[in-house]
Scaffold this motif. Sequence first.
Motif, PDB file in Angstrom:
ATOM      1  N   HIS A  53      59.304  47.183  15.408  1.00  0.00           N
ATOM      2  CA  HIS A  53      59.182  46.861  16.872  1.00  0.00           C
ATOM      3  C   HIS A  53      57.803  46.108  16.753  1.00  0.00           C
ATOM      4  N   MET A  57      57.088  42.012  17.612  1.00  0.00           N
ATOM      5  CA  MET A  57      56.564  41.970  18.859  1.00  0.00           C
ATOM      6  C   MET A  57      55.106  40.992  18.710  1.00  0.00           C
ATOM      7  N   LEU A  94      62.204  34.005  21.088  1.00  0.00           N
ATOM      8  CA  LEU A  94      63.117  34.931  21.992  1.00  0.00           C
ATOM      9  C   LEU A  94      64.047  35.467  21.308  1.00  0.00           C
ATOM     10  N   MET A  97      62.159  38.692  19.902  1.00  0.00           N
ATOM     11  CA  MET A  97      61.806  39.345  21.224  1.00  0.00           C
ATOM     12  C   MET A  97      62.789  40.387  21.731  1.00  0.00           C
ATOM     13  N   ILE A  98      64.221  39.713  21.754  1.00  0.00           N
ATOM     14  CA  ILE A  98      65.153  40.572  22.287  1.00  0.00           C
ATOM     15  C   ILE A  98      65.552  41.619  21.118  1.00  0.00           C
ATOM     16  N   MET A 101      62.687  44.366  21.447  1.00  0.00           N
ATOM     17  CA  MET A 101      62.919  44.804  22.777  1.00  0.00           C
ATOM     18  C   MET A 101      63.963  45.988  22.715  1.00  0.00           C
ATOM     19  N   GLY A 125      56.103  46.180  28.947  1.00  0.00           N
ATOM     20  CA  GLY A 125      56.960  45.476  27.998  1.00  0.00           C
ATOM     21  C   GLY A 125      58.252  45.049  28.548  1.00  0.00           C
ATOM     22  N   THR A 129      59.139  41.346  28.933  1.00  0.00           N
ATOM     23  CA  THR A 129      60.506  40.581  28.150  1.00  0.00           C
ATOM     24  C   THR A 129      61.569  40.157  29.140  1.00  0.00           C
ATOM     25  N   CYS A 130      61.828  40.881  30.176  1.00  0.00           N
ATOM     26  CA  CYS A 130      62.872  40.483  31.207  1.00  0.00           C
ATOM     27  C   CYS A 130      62.458  39.160  31.925  1.00  0.00           C
ATOM     28  N   VAL A 132      60.721  36.881  30.408  1.00  0.00           N
ATOM     29  CA  VAL A 132      60.941  35.846  29.238  1.00  0.00           C
ATOM     30  C   VAL A 132      62.551  35.570  29.352  1.00  0.00           C
ATOM     31  N   ILE A 133      63.332  36.697  29.124  1.00  0.00           N
ATOM     32  CA  ILE A 133      64.562  36.243  29.009  1.00  0.00           C
ATOM     33  C   ILE A 133      65.330  35.411  30.142  1.00  0.00           C
ATOM     34  N   GLY A 171      51.433  40.064  27.147  1.00  0.00           N
ATOM     35  CA  GLY A 171      51.701  40.550  25.868  1.00  0.00           C
ATOM     36  C   GLY A 171      50.675  41.131  24.728  1.00  0.00           C
TER      37      GLY A 171
END
Length: 260
Positions: A53, A57, A94, A97-98, A101, A125, A129-130, A132-133, A171
């Motif tokens: 992780h 990241m 991306l 990152m998923i 995450m 975090g 991340t949400c 970015v997604i 980040g």
Amino acid sequence: MISPVCRLMALAIFTALAFAKTLENEPPTNPPIEKRAYFEDSYKIFLRKRNAHACMMSIVFIVLFPLGAIAQHLPLKGMRVTSRVHAPIQLLGLAMMIGAMGLGIDIAKNDLNYFTPVKAHVAIGLLVTCTVIVVQPAMGILQHRQFKRTGGRSVFAYVHRWTGRVVICLGWINSGLGFQLVGIPPVKTHSLVRNFVIMGVLGGAWFLLVGTDGLREHVWHKNRLSSYCLGWSRGFRLYDGAVNRDTDDRPKEQNNVGTS
């Protein structure tokens, strides 16, 4: 000739190897994590998940996302930077990152119980991340379609750009909060220094390019650096793309502000 994408991928792989040693793998004498009844995860498995992780990241927010942003400010006119450099790098980031995450949620929920109460590292975090997604791909696609129709920037471009800048900076902050949760032991000091040195180098280059483009566009009323291509004629020169380098070595700059 090696393409810029291959070079950036090689840099990402090299950085991954550098980050792989960020955290110690040796468990303490009395490991605080007990085996889960269903998954039977040992403390060694927990360490591997935590290290993966942190490593993924760090690569995403310290290397890949800043590199994708830097590419948009480089003098590479004539090359489809957005579709051939920026988008592939950000899509790779991306995807990584998923995956990271998912590991982070598993660790926070099942191993460390960081949701009751919610730790700052977990809250920031999930927010980053949400965002970015959900936001970044949509804004990027909408701006690309708008640019193909009109050849100019729209509100989607500004939302995409400033959201990206904010989430990258968050980040970076969250990276420090994550290391704070783990503690200096077992994190090696030299690994921590290496992490933030890379952050400083790429972040400094990114801020310098953003500041230069801002000055050129709003103060000096010249085109942004991305409106030119970099060439060599007794030194590095900026060409506007209309100059024939074989017959005219003089670089020319337009004073009107570009729209792309």
